[in-house]
Design an enzyme around this catalytic site. Sequence first.
Site, PDB file in Angstrom:
ATOM      1  N   SER A 132       0.831  -1.206   0.000  1.00 11.20           N
ATOM      2  CA  SER A 132       0.000   0.000   0.000  1.00 11.20           C
ATOM      3  C   SER A 132       0.862   1.250   0.000  1.00 11.20           C
ATOM      4  CB  SER A 132      -0.991   0.036   1.168  1.00 11.20           C
ATOM      5  OG  SER A 132      -0.485   0.758   2.271  1.00 11.20           O
ATOM      6  N   TYR A 145       0.684   1.784  11.418  1.00 13.18           N
ATOM      7  CA  TYR A 145       0.398   1.117  10.147  1.00 13.18           C
ATOM      8  C   TYR A 145       1.486   1.432   9.122  1.00 13.18           C
ATOM      9  CZ  TYR A 145      -2.250  -0.439   6.041  1.00 13.18           C
ATOM     10  OH  TYR A 145      -2.661  -1.088   4.898  1.00 13.18           O
TER      11      TYR A 145
END
Length: 219
Positions: A132, A145
């Site tokens: 991502s 994250y």
Amino acid sequence: MERVWITGAGTGLGRALAHRYAGEGNHVILTGRNKKKLMQVHEEIMEYPGTSEIVVCNISDADSVVDAVRQVDHVDVLINNAGVGIFGELQNYTPEQIDLVLDTNVKGTILLTQHTASMLKKSKGRVLNIISTAGLRGKRNESIYCASKYAVRGFTESLHQEWEGLPMTATAVYMGGMNTPFWDQSDHVENPGRMKGPEVVAEQIFQEDDGRKEIFVDR
């Protein structure tokens, strides 16, 4: 026909990838912690030319990974897709939340790659790590994250060096947010419905899965 092992295959992008690869006649190994969700995807794949099997595994647990690998004798493509995200200001994270994100996103990816490397070498196969855009730049309220995704980026780039001259390859895959159950337990994104569907992302990954070092769906 290739044997494609997908983690986090019960929902979201993992499910979409399973459909896409099975639709081309491949055999898909569906992995996750929730057998019920995996069984649903398995039943959906029965409509395709490809086939599937279920291997329940908690990728953050070394013993569970070893047990899962014992059930698989050949892998052409490993897609490390499973991941979790917990969002908010840094001071609000608990140690347990930090462990969950890092153990799943980083440790799980490393463990499964480590234990399947010999099979990938034998099959001249590929590993795709779903990273991502959180592995490309820091983001507000995503410190843990992003830290996990930067770690997977570094792991993948290190594999590029370590596997140079060997028959297997590693690909880093970068995409933005998608409209998936990933956001069900979070209010970090106001309207996930505005995001692209996982099928769009799965299609590009499938089309560009040729051993290249990077796939950019979004930057």
